[in-house]
Structures are given as structure tokens and as C-alpha cells.
Enzyme design. Structure first.
Site, short mmCIF file in Angstrom:
data_model
loop_
_atom_site.label_atom_id
_atom_site.label_comp_id
_atom_site.label_asym_id
_atom_site.label_seq_id
_atom_site.Cartn_x
_atom_site.Cartn_y
_atom_site.Cartn_z
N HIS A 62 -30.05 -4.58 4.64
CA HIS A 62 -28.85 -4.01 5.28
C HIS A 62 -27.84 -3.49 4.25
O HIS A 62 -26.64 -3.42 4.53
CB HIS A 62 -28.10 -5.06 6.14
CG HIS A 62 -28.88 -5.62 7.27
ND1 HIS A 62 -28.87 -6.97 7.57
CD2 HIS A 62 -29.67 -5.04 8.18
CE1 HIS A 62 -29.64 -7.19 8.63
NE2 HIS A 62 -30.14 -6.04 9.02
N ARG A 91 -34.67 6.53 5.02
CA ARG A 91 -34.40 5.10 4.87
C ARG A 91 -35.69 4.38 4.46
O ARG A 91 -36.74 4.61 5.05
CB ARG A 91 -33.92 4.53 6.19
CG ARG A 91 -33.73 3.04 6.11
CD ARG A 91 -33.65 2.40 7.46
NE ARG A 91 -33.56 0.97 7.30
CZ ARG A 91 -34.12 0.09 8.12
NH1 ARG A 91 -34.81 0.49 9.15
NH2 ARG A 91 -33.98 -1.19 7.88
N GLU A 105 -25.01 3.31 9.12
CA GLU A 105 -25.97 3.33 8.03
C GLU A 105 -26.48 4.75 7.75
O GLU A 105 -26.73 5.11 6.60
CB GLU A 105 -27.14 2.39 8.37
CG GLU A 105 -26.66 0.95 8.44
CD GLU A 105 -27.69 -0.03 9.00
OE1 GLU A 105 -27.71 -0.20 10.23
OE2 GLU A 105 -28.45 -0.60 8.23
N ARG A 107 -36.06 -14.51 13.99
CA ARG A 107 -36.43 -15.06 12.68
C ARG A 107 -35.78 -16.43 12.47
O ARG A 107 -34.63 -16.63 12.86
CB ARG A 107 -35.98 -14.14 11.55
CG ARG A 107 -36.66 -12.80 11.53
CD ARG A 107 -36.26 -12.02 10.27
NE ARG A 107 -36.71 -10.66 10.33
CZ ARG A 107 -35.88 -9.60 10.32
NH1 ARG A 107 -34.58 -9.76 10.24
NH2 ARG A 107 -36.39 -8.39 10.39
N ASN A 115 -35.49 7.76 9.77
CA ASN A 115 -35.80 6.33 9.68
C ASN A 115 -37.16 6.13 10.36
O ASN A 115 -37.24 6.10 11.58
CB ASN A 115 -34.70 5.53 10.37
CG ASN A 115 -34.93 4.04 10.31
OD1 ASN A 115 -35.95 3.57 9.83
ND2 ASN A 115 -33.96 3.28 10.82
#
Ligand code: ADP
Length: 400
Positions: A179, A90, A385, A240, A7
Site C-alpha cells: 500500500h 501498478r 493510489e 488474512r 492495475n
């Protein structure tokens, strides 16, 4: 069979080596501050934890360091690099260029270059990460696994924005979500845990972490998700804003003399829980502050839980009912108060949380938290993940 999951961020590289027979992690860690002074290397395996400041001027040096450590005589977990059967990378954004995990080929990497500006902070880093790995392991199959991949089953009326259609055609402006590997993983785990065929289930998955998104999953497929063209949309998050009227953003920009790119940085980095509370983006800090009487911290937490609840209600409508609600990620797995507040007063939908089970949830386990008379199952499932990326790598590279 062993799969290395990578990642890559612009100045970091997280890695995990996974044994696919047992689906267990053999080693994992992170290279931080790549290309910046005081680079830091972390490696964890077999009870060893190594943390060292080692100069890493670029991702190639970082990957070499990871491989040298994995094969080290004393603390390594493999004898040679040949034991790595595949590498899964990823990738944040796919646009419509990649609708599923894709084998790394020169053509795929050309397409990756073309869609770089869809996620200008993340996608260029993924390209750098792939190239760094190819430099060390030119003959090892590699697969790109996209955060957006799980969401391509959304119907057009769910992913389209009501803008001039030519802009969808020209620029592929639409909802992509994020996600995806996490939503896929917890939905599948939920079906396994409940002993049901996923084809028969309607599930709402709530990935609540630094970034948060909620997904409606019908028969194992995503039919709607709260994030949008980028991860900025949906519920308010750590930093955010989540959903906001664009005209409000334009008004702030005009008053504060921000250009569009400054506005985007503001909405992504300075809003959400941090902006409202003025305290922190971390839910532990917010809860502590709210408990000691900070009303803006209380407000931020209330707004978050209310946002999650609204999406649960919307997706119950979209799914025409719901069999299970799943909580996962940093907040979903750890914050009992957010779970409770976002499920408050939903009993008319058959959603009833058991307060004791919720308070006594043992971290790291899969558990159900509903009352005996709740029509809907309420689950907490730790996400994984990296494992999804590794499984997709095996499948796409036809290693099994
Ligand atoms: P990322 O999106 O970076 O992967 P995570 O899923 O790890 O994020 O979630 C990180 C967030 O989870 C933290 O910012 C914090 O708000 C929240 N969190 C972590 N541990 C706890 C805890 N024990 N209680 C409440 N919130 C927590």
C-alpha cells in the site's frame, strides 16, 4: 497531459485515464473475468456508464477494448491514442530489484520475470498487463510503480527478520510492506492540509481496507510498516490472519493435514475477520451481525481495532511522538466505530477523538476529527493510489 493507469490482476484489469493538468479522472473502469466465460467490461466517463458482457479471452483483447472505448466517437474522451502521454502500471512486489518507479525497458521486464515468484498471484499479471499495453502502444513511455516503493527508506533494523542472515543475502527475505502509494499519498495530503512542511511531521498512516497496513512516516519517509515480506503480516484483515506465531500455523497444518501452500492459502483467504466471525470479511456485515448479538462478529471487530491500536502505540514509540494519525481506505474512511475503538484510551499520548466530529464525518472529504485539546491531529483522507501512480509516471518518464 494524459496518463493511463493500469492495475492488472490475473483475470482483471482496472484502468483510469487521468488529466494531469487538473489531476482529474477522465474515464475509468474495469475488465473482469478476462479469460473466463462471461467477461464483463465497465466504463465510466462524462456521465456515461457502460457495462457489457464482451468476450475477453486475454489481456491484449481487454486493453484493445479499453483503448477503443476511450477513443470512441460517441462515448470516448480522447480523439486518438496519441493523446495518451504515458502509462503507469501498478506492481505489487519489487523485491530489492526495484527500489523506485522504473521505466519499462526490455531489461526492466527481464528483472520483472526474475522476481515473479515474490508475488505469484499478482506479479505475473502485471507482466501480462505491460505486454498487452506494449502491443497496442509500442511507442508510449510506460512506468512500473511498486506498492513496496515508499517503504525502502526503512532502516535495516526495521526491515530485517531475525533469521539466518545468509537467507536475507540469498533470497532477500525481509519486510517490504505494501500500500506504499496510498501511505505516501495520504501522508503528503496530511501535510498539505495542515499547512506544514512534511519534513517536520511525524505521521501514522492507517490504510484500513480489505487489506490493512499501518505505516510510521517521519519527515515524509516511511520508517516502519506493519505488512511484511508479503501482505499477510500486521493487523488481522478481512481474510488474512495478520501476525501469527509460525508454530501455531504449523500445529494447525499438522492437525488438518495441510501442506505449506495450503497453509498459506488458509492464512490469506480463510482467516482474519472471516475466520474469527464465521460471518463475513466485510465490516458492514460484521457490524450488523455484532449489533444483532453475534459474539464472534463482535470479537473479530474488537481484535481488529485492538490490532490497529497496538501499531499506533508502537509507532508513536518508534517516531518519538506523533503529530497526526491519518485514516484511509474502505474501513478507515467509512467505519466510524473502528476509528473510535482503535483510538480509545490513548489520551496519555495526547490522542483525543471528538465523538461528534467522528460520527458526522462527511464521506469523500478531508476532515480533522480530534477534540480542541488533543495534541495529535486525527485526519480522514480519501486515498488516491491511481493519482500517485500517474504522478510517478510523469516524473520517471520525464514527461513534465
Ligand atoms: P481494497 O483493499 O479491496 O481496495 P477497500 O479499501 O475498498 O478495499 O475496502 C473495502 C472494505 O471496506 C470492505 O470490505 C468493507 O469491509 C469496508 N467498507 C466499505 N464501506 C464501508 C462502510 N460504509 N462501513 C464500514 N466498512 C466499509
Amino acid at each position: 497531459m494524459k496518463i493511463l493507469v493500469i492495475n492488472s490482476g490475473s483475470s482483471s484489469l482496472k484502468y483510469q485515464l487521468i488529466d494531469m493538468q487538473t489531476e482529474s479522472v477522465l474515464a475509468k473502469g474495469v475488465c473482469e473475468r478476462i479469460g473466463i466465460a462471461n467477461s464483463n467490461f465497465v466504463y465510466k466517463a462524462k456521465g456515461h456508464t457502460l457495462e457489457r458482457q464482451i468476450d475477453m479471452p486475454d489481456h491484449k483483447v481487454a486493453v484493445k477494448l479499453v483503448l477503443d472505448t476511450l477513443t470512441d466517437k460517441n462515448i470516448g474522451v480522447i480523439a486518438s491514442m496519441d493523446e495518451i502521454d504515458g502509462v503507469g502500471h501498478r506492481v505489487v512486489a519489487s523485491g530489492e530489484a526495484f527500489k523506485k518507479p522504473t521505466l519499462v525497458t526490455p531489461e526492466a521486464m527481464e528483472l520483472m520475470e526474475e522476481i515473479k515468484d515474490l508475488a505469484p498471484l499478482h506479479n505475473p499479471a502485471a507482466i501480462v498487463g505491460v505486454n498487452a499495453c506494449l502491443a497496442q502502444m509500442p511507442h508510449t513511455p510506460m512506468v512500473l510503480v511498486f506498492d513496496t516503493g515508499f517503504h525502502f527508506t526503512m532502516p535495516d533494523y526495521a526491515y530485517m527478520y531475525a533469521v539466518d542472515y545468509s537467507h536475507y543475502e540469498k533470497y532477500k527475505i525481509r519486510r517490504y510492506g505494501a500500500h506504499g502509494t496510498s501511505h505516501k499519498f495520504v501522508a503528503e495530503e496530511a501535510a498539505k492540509y495542515l499547512g506544514k512542511d512534511i519534513e517536520e511531521l511525524k505521521i501514522i498512516t492507517c490504510h484500513l481496507g480489505n487489506g490493512s497496513s499501518i505505516t510510521a512516516v517521519k519527515g515524509g519517509k516511511c520508517i516502519d510498516t506493519s505488512m511484511g515480506f508479503t501482505p499477510l503480516a500486521g493487523v488481522p484483515m478481512g481474510t488474512r490472519s495478520g501476525d501469527i506465531d509460525f508454530a501455531a500455523a504449523e500445529y494447525i497444518a499438522r492437525k488438518e493435514n495441510m501442506d505449506i501452500s495450503e497453509m498459506l492459502t488458509y492464512l490469506n483467504k480463510k482467516c482474519g475477520m472471516l475466520g474469527v466471525s464465521g460471518v463475513s470479511s466485510d465490516f458492514r456485515d460484521l457490524t450488523a451481525a455484532a449489533d444483532s448479538g453475534n459474539d464472534r462478529a463482535r470479537l473479530a471487530l474488537d481484535m481488529f481495532a485492538y490490532g490497529v491500536k497496538k501499531y499506533i502505540g508502537a509507532y508513536a514509540a518508534v517516531l518519538n511522538g506523533v503529530d497526526a494519525i491519518v485514516f484511509t481506505a474502505g474501513i478507515g474512511e467509512n467505519d466510524e466505530r473502528i476509528r473510535s475503538a482503535s483510538l480509545k484510551d490513548l489520551d496519555y499520548l495526547g490522542i483525543k477523538l471528538d465523538a461528534d466530529k467522528n460520527a458526522n464525518y462527511a464521506r469523500g472529504t478531508i476532515a480533522e476529527l480530534q477534540t480542541d485539546d488533543s495534541a495529535v491531529k486525527i485526519l480522514v483522507i480519501p486515498t488516491n493510489e491511481e493519482l500517485v501512480i500517474a504522478r510517478e509516471t510523469v516524473k520517471e518518464a520525464k514527461l513534465a
